[in-house]
Design a protein around this motif. Structure first.
Motif, PDB file in Angstrom:
ATOM      1  N   TRP A   1     -28.190   3.543 -32.715  1.00 52.83           N
ATOM      2  CA  TRP A   1     -27.427   4.175 -33.786  1.00 52.83           C
ATOM      3  C   TRP A   1     -27.688   5.676 -33.870  1.00 52.83           C
ATOM      4  N   VAL A   2     -28.852   6.128 -33.417  1.00 61.64           N
ATOM      5  CA  VAL A   2     -29.097   7.576 -33.336  1.00 61.64           C
ATOM      6  C   VAL A   2     -28.056   8.226 -32.433  1.00 61.64           C
ATOM      7  N   TYR A   3     -27.839   7.625 -31.272  1.00 58.14           N
ATOM      8  CA  TYR A   3     -26.864   8.167 -30.329  1.00 58.14           C
ATOM      9  C   TYR A   3     -25.428   7.959 -30.810  1.00 58.14           C
ATOM     10  N   ARG A   4     -25.160   6.753 -31.309  1.00 51.35           N
ATOM     11  CA  ARG A   4     -23.773   6.396 -31.641  1.00 51.35           C
ATOM     12  C   ARG A   4     -23.319   7.003 -32.965  1.00 51.35           C
ATOM     13  N   LYS A   5     -24.128   6.845 -34.020  1.00 49.33           N
ATOM     14  CA  LYS A   5     -23.731   7.335 -35.340  1.00 49.33           C
ATOM     15  C   LYS A   5     -24.259   8.737 -35.635  1.00 49.33           C
ATOM     16  N   GLY A   6     -25.537   8.936 -35.290  1.00 49.09           N
ATOM     17  CA  GLY A   6     -26.142  10.229 -35.613  1.00 49.09           C
ATOM     18  C   GLY A   6     -25.584  11.368 -34.791  1.00 49.09           C
ATOM     19  N   LEU A   7     -25.447  11.148 -33.487  1.00 41.51           N
ATOM     20  CA  LEU A   7     -24.963  12.193 -32.575  1.00 41.51           C
ATOM     21  C   LEU A   7     -23.505  12.011 -32.191  1.00 41.51           C
ATOM     22  N   ARG A   8     -22.914  10.888 -32.622  1.00 36.17           N
ATOM     23  CA  ARG A   8     -21.497  10.597 -32.379  1.00 36.17           C
ATOM     24  C   ARG A   8     -21.136  10.568 -30.896  1.00 36.17           C
ATOM     25  N   PHE A   9     -22.048  10.050 -30.100  1.00 38.63           N
ATOM     26  CA  PHE A   9     -21.763   9.840 -28.691  1.00 38.63           C
ATOM     27  C   PHE A   9     -20.798   8.654 -28.549  1.00 38.63           C
ATOM     28  N   SER A  10     -20.056   8.638 -27.461  1.00 39.47           N
ATOM     29  CA  SER A  10     -19.215   7.482 -27.160  1.00 39.47           C
ATOM     30  C   SER A  10     -20.100   6.272 -26.875  1.00 39.47           C
ATOM     31  N   ILE A  11     -19.514   5.096 -26.856  1.00 37.81           N
ATOM     32  CA  ILE A  11     -20.272   3.883 -26.560  1.00 37.81           C
ATOM     33  C   ILE A  11     -20.913   3.975 -25.180  1.00 37.81           C
ATOM     34  N   ILE A  12     -20.156   4.419 -24.202  1.00 41.73           N
ATOM     35  CA  ILE A  12     -20.672   4.519 -22.835  1.00 41.73           C
ATOM     36  C   ILE A  12     -21.812   5.529 -22.758  1.00 41.73           C
ATOM     37  N   LYS A  13     -21.620   6.678 -23.393  1.00 43.26           N
ATOM     38  CA  LYS A  13     -22.662   7.706 -23.365  1.00 43.26           C
ATOM     39  C   LYS A  13     -23.905   7.231 -24.115  1.00 43.26           C
ATOM     40  N   SER A  14     -23.699   6.524 -25.210  1.00 46.78           N
ATOM     41  CA  SER A  14     -24.829   5.996 -25.978  1.00 46.78           C
ATOM     42  C   SER A  14     -25.628   5.000 -25.143  1.00 46.78           C
ATOM     43  N   LEU A  15     -24.932   4.118 -24.439  1.00 48.86           N
ATOM     44  CA  LEU A  15     -25.602   3.134 -23.595  1.00 48.86           C
ATOM     45  C   LEU A  15     -26.334   3.818 -22.441  1.00 48.86           C
ATOM     46  N   ARG A  16     -25.742   4.860 -21.909  1.00 44.28           N
ATOM     47  CA  ARG A  16     -26.405   5.590 -20.824  1.00 44.28           C
ATOM     48  C   ARG A  16     -27.700   6.231 -21.313  1.00 44.28           C
ATOM     49  N   TYR A  17     -27.673   6.786 -22.519  1.00 42.79           N
ATOM     50  CA  TYR A  17     -28.885   7.377 -23.069  1.00 42.79           C
ATOM     51  C   TYR A  17     -29.917   6.301 -23.433  1.00 42.79           C
ATOM     52  N   MET A  18     -29.447   5.116 -23.789  1.00 43.96           N
ATOM     53  CA  MET A  18     -30.386   4.031 -24.068  1.00 43.96           C
ATOM     54  C   MET A  18     -31.164   3.629 -22.822  1.00 43.96           C
ATOM     55  N   VAL A  19     -30.508   3.669 -21.670  1.00 40.01           N
ATOM     56  CA  VAL A  19     -31.209   3.399 -20.412  1.00 40.01           C
ATOM     57  C   VAL A  19     -32.304   4.438 -20.202  1.00 40.01           C
ATOM     58  N   GLY A  20     -31.960   5.707 -20.453  1.00 43.44           N
ATOM     59  CA  GLY A  20     -32.951   6.771 -20.346  1.00 43.44           C
ATOM     60  C   GLY A  20     -34.078   6.594 -21.343  1.00 43.44           C
ATOM     61  N   PHE A  21     -33.739   6.115 -22.551  1.00 37.83           N
ATOM     62  CA  PHE A  21     -34.755   5.862 -23.558  1.00 37.83           C
ATOM     63  C   PHE A  21     -35.746   4.793 -23.086  1.00 37.83           C
ATOM     64  N   PHE A  22     -35.233   3.694 -22.500  1.00 34.35           N
ATOM     65  CA  PHE A  22     -36.111   2.631 -22.001  1.00 34.35           C
ATOM     66  C   PHE A  22     -37.125   3.190 -21.006  1.00 34.35           C
ATOM     67  N   ILE A  23     -36.644   3.997 -20.086  1.00 31.07           N
ATOM     68  CA  ILE A  23     -37.525   4.578 -19.063  1.00 31.07           C
ATOM     69  C   ILE A  23     -38.570   5.479 -19.712  1.00 31.07           C
ATOM     70  N   GLU A  24     -38.120   6.318 -20.641  1.00 28.80           N
ATOM     71  CA  GLU A  24     -39.009   7.273 -21.303  1.00 28.80           C
ATOM     72  C   GLU A  24     -40.041   6.557 -22.172  1.00 28.80           C
ATOM     73  N   TYR A  25     -39.584   5.591 -22.962  1.00 29.33           N
ATOM     74  CA  TYR A  25     -40.438   4.934 -23.952  1.00 29.33           C
ATOM     75  C   TYR A  25     -41.480   4.021 -23.315  1.00 29.33           C
ATOM     76  N   PHE A  26     -41.076   3.310 -22.258  1.00 24.20           N
ATOM     77  CA  PHE A  26     -41.970   2.311 -21.687  1.00 24.20           C
ATOM     78  C   PHE A  26     -42.782   2.799 -20.490  1.00 24.20           C
ATOM     79  N   PHE A  27     -42.335   3.870 -19.816  1.00 22.19           N
ATOM     80  CA  PHE A  27     -43.015   4.294 -18.601  1.00 22.19           C
ATOM     81  C   PHE A  27     -43.576   5.718 -18.656  1.00 22.19           C
ATOM     82  N   ILE A  28     -42.943   6.595 -19.395  1.00 20.31           N
ATOM     83  CA  ILE A  28     -43.369   7.999 -19.419  1.00 20.31           C
ATOM     84  C   ILE A  28     -44.158   8.327 -20.681  1.00 20.31           C
ATOM     85  N   LYS A  29     -43.637   7.944 -21.826  1.00 16.11           N
ATOM     86  CA  LYS A  29     -44.272   8.269 -23.097  1.00 16.11           C
ATOM     87  C   LYS A  29     -45.683   7.703 -23.250  1.00 16.11           C
ATOM     88  N   PRO A  30     -45.963   6.476 -22.751  1.00 20.57           N
ATOM     89  CA  PRO A  30     -47.334   5.948 -22.891  1.00 20.57           C
ATOM     90  C   PRO A  30     -48.416   6.820 -22.278  1.00 20.57           C
TER      91      PRO A  30
END
Length: 259
Positions: free
Chosen positions: A221-250
């Motif tokens: 919802w940050v991407y979709r509602k907060g930043l008003r990204f399209s559904i496709i763009k929001s999903l693409r950023y969610m993939v990036g979030f998974f990588i960042e949150y689970f592999f880089i951020k730790p």
């Protein structure tokens, strides 16, 4: 004269921790501050505890909402009345170390940065150290922050003089992330991180970060509602979030000995 800092603290049924949180502000070595507590419809003794401090400290104010409207409303209400050259945030269950404001303001002046945050230590519900420290990134640009929230909200400070008053969108969750995105975008420069730990962040058992499924939903919802990204763009950023949150951020988490 040292710059006035407006400290914004939303409260909602914060009775167990609010006194200790306020005490951590009173112990600041930087003395020119105002603490604006915005109560979001508490039904416990939060307000009564706050009022015991107000009677002895004229630089502490309390604003009250009639009903619960969410942290975004509370933060924005505090920002609206803030008078400081800087705005800082302190959540009602977190604690500042005494040198927090002094160190960050000196750093912001020295580094000519308009958005600043710091490393922080983790404590549990009872305040017991968890022997873990989250290390701040030295440089945080807008694109990096888009991938995941790297700013512990209780560590963040921005310059009102440089940016004006930056507010949060009216989302129930993750609105602090969007506020910091707005601040960096308004600055046009990266945020900078103080490597010293200046805050104790309380990890609650029912926190958003402890529920990965809810975290994923609210991040979308940050991407979709907060930043008003399209559904496709929001999903693409969610993939990036998974990588960042689970592999880089730790990699920012360090185990320390606080005994």
């Amino acid at each position: 004269m040292k710059s006035l800092v407006s400290i914004i603290t939303p409260t909602f049924n914060s009775e167990p921790s609010i006194s200790e949180t306020i005490e951590s502000v009173l112990q600041q070595t930087h003395k020119n501050w105002e603490l604006i507590l915005v109560d979001d419809g508490s039904t416990d003794l939060t307000v009564e505890k706050i009022q015991t401090f107000i009677s002895q400290n004229p630089n502490i104010r309390l604003l009250r909402g009639v009903k619960n409207q969410g942290a975004a409303w509370a933060r924005n209400k505090g920002i609206e009345v803030a008078k400081g050259a800087y705005v800082a945030f302190l959540d009602a269950d977190d604690l500042w170390k005494p040198e927090k404001l002094e160190v960050q303001l000196a750093f912001m002046h020295r580094e000519a940065c308009e958005v600043c945050f710091s490393s922080y230590n983790l404590i549990d519900d009872s305040g017991t150290p968890l022997n873990r420290q989250i290390k701040a990134l030295a440089i945080l640009n807008y694109d990096k922050l888009l991938k995941s929230n790297y700013i512990g909200n209780s560590t963040g400070v921005y310059s009102v003089k440089a940016l004006g008053k930056i507010t949060a969108p009216n989302l129930r969750k993750r609105q602090d992330w969007l506020l910091w995105l707005r601040a960096i975008k308004a600055s046009g420069k990266p945020a900078k991180g103080v490597q010293e730990s200046l805050v104790y962040y309380r990890v609650r058992k029912n926190s958003l970060s402890s529920n990965k499924f809810k975290l994923i939903k609210y991040n979308y919802w940050v991407y979709r509602k907060g930043l008003r990204f399209s559904i496709i763009k929001s999903l693409r950023y969610m993939v990036g979030f998974f990588i960042e949150y689970f592999f880089i951020k730790p990699k920012q988490t360090f185990f320390i000995d606080e005994t």
